[in-house]
Design an enzyme around this catalytic site. Structure first.
Site, mmCIF file in Angstrom:
data_model
loop_
_atom_site.group_PDB
_atom_site.id
_atom_site.type_symbol
_atom_site.label_atom_id
_atom_site.label_comp_id
_atom_site.label_asym_id
_atom_site.label_seq_id
_atom_site.Cartn_x
_atom_site.Cartn_y
_atom_site.Cartn_z
ATOM 1 N N ASP A 187 -5.749 2.293 -17.640
ATOM 2 C CA ASP A 187 -6.539 3.520 -17.457
ATOM 3 C C ASP A 187 -7.627 3.573 -18.521
ATOM 4 O OD1 ASP A 187 -7.382 5.886 -16.335
ATOM 5 O OD2 ASP A 187 -5.736 7.098 -17.077
ATOM 6 N N ALA A 203 -7.787 11.694 -21.963
ATOM 7 C CA ALA A 203 -8.783 11.306 -20.964
ATOM 8 C C ALA A 203 -8.850 9.790 -20.877
ATOM 9 C CB ALA A 203 -10.155 11.889 -21.326
#
Length: 377
Positions: free
Chosen positions: A268, A302
């Site tokens: 990610d 994030a």
């Protein structure tokens, strides 16, 4: 003209470790043979090294200061940076955004999928992470969530091949969408969701196959309301997880590994991967890298700065064998996409491989037989 390459060391094959040599053709990009060595043929220097399948990362937003949504040369830069850390194939992952922005990103990704630039990881296709998610569980996604349709996804797929798509199945019409997408052969997984356990089970029964970054951005497990995490732990064969030891506690990683047979790792990763602390973009969002993490202004995680070589080391540090860890960063992700010629070292497979020393530091990386320049790629 055939260019043969030969490496010596402890080679991890589907049947276990082989002390010997792996031979591959740099022209075809395929492995010719793996042979054991004994007696005088034993290469003592080579025995210091592990040779593993190259890493397969199905959730990559960025690296090297670039984000997939930037278009231009962003995906080429991203694929080059990740190759330097042992990722030999990946999915370029989009963000929830206005449809016009997604189309621009896909048009820039398509040429890199069609022809791998030298020095880069193979971009296998697109992971469309949204916009078909729950606006109540955006995580670090911008607020452009919307309801999906088969026609709209097929329109995007015609621009660049979508290999994986994240959907919140509890949204109106999305259970039908899951079934329709699965029927086309697209891999559908559940994520950014407030769905119940029952809605998760229904999505799996209608063709969903996995979960996006398990535990993160989904309804939690409670003993009276198992949520989407409960559906994954009780029923999934495959799921992503981010093993940066920040997104998920090591104990929760180990629990998931006991429950989900083919739990596989993703980074990610964001534009901040491989970059110094500072401010970067994640789609339309400004994010901040500090102390090894990436966060929005409000502190929400994030994405990450994780690379797959560090993911491997993290798995070993929490108690996995190197052989088991390798499956979690290579083989299972390849299996999830039906890639029988990647994520494993065997004759005829692509020569996607990494060479590591005894401390699991990268010594060399080969993508389809091409040696990657780890210093200046």
């Amino acid at each position: 003209m055939s260019l043969q390459q030969q490496l010596h060391g402890q080679v991890l094959t589907p049947d276990g470790w082989v002390h010997g040599q792996i031979r591959f053709d740099q022209t075809s990009g395929r492995i010719d043979a793996i042979a054991s060595e004994t007696g005088d043929a034993r290469d003592t220097a080579g025995s210091e090294y592990y040779i593993l399948p190259g890493f397969v990362d199905l959730h990559v937003h960025g690296a090297g200061g670039k984000d997939t949504m930037e278009a231009g040369d962003a995906v080429q830069v991203i694929a080059r940076e990740h190759a330097r850390h042992g990722t030999t194939s990946l999915l370029a992952t989009t963000m929830t955004a206005p449809m016009a922005d997604i189309e621009v990103a896909l048009r820039a990704i398509q040429p890199v999928i069609a022809q791998r630039p030298s020095g880069t990881a193979r971009v296998l296709g697109v992971h469309l992470e949204g916009p078909y998610i729950n606006p109540g569980k955006l995580g670090a996604q911008p607020d452009f969530a919307g309801l999906g349709s088969l026609q709209q996804v097929q329109h995007l797929h015609a621009i660049a091949p979508i290999r994986l798509i994240t959907v919140a199945p509890e949204m109106p019409g999305h259970l039908d969408l899951v079934r329709e997408l699965a029927a086309t052969g697209m891999q559908v997984q559940i994520g950014h969701t407030l769905g119940t356990y029952e809605e998760g089970v229904a999505a799996l029964e209608n063709g969903a196959k996995g979960f996006t970054h398990l535990y993160n951005a989904m309804s939690r497990l409670d003993h009276r309301a198992p949520g989407m995490v409960g559906a994954a732990l009780a029923h999934a064969q495959f799921s992503e997880i981010i093993p940066d030891l920040l997104h998920v506690h090591p104990g929760a990683i180990r629990a998931a590994m006991r429950a989900i047979p083919h739990l596989y790792c993703v980074t990610d990763s964001t534009a901040a991967s491989g970059m110094p602390d500072g401010q970067y973009m994640l789609g339309r969002q400004v994010v901040h890298k500090c102390l090894g993490g990436v966060r929005l202004e409000d502190g929400t995680l994030a994405g990450s700065t994780l690379t797959m070589d560090q993911a491997l080391r993290n798995l070993v540090s929490i108690g996995l064998s190197l052989e088991e860890a390798s499956k979690r960063v290579s083989t299972y992700a390849a299996d999830y996409l039906g890639l029988t010629e990647r994520g494993r070292l065997s004759a005829g497979a692509f020569a996607d491989l990494v060479v590591l020393d005894r401390q699991l530091n990268l010594i060399a990386v080969y993508v389809e037989g091409e040696k990657i320049d780890l210093a200046n790629a």
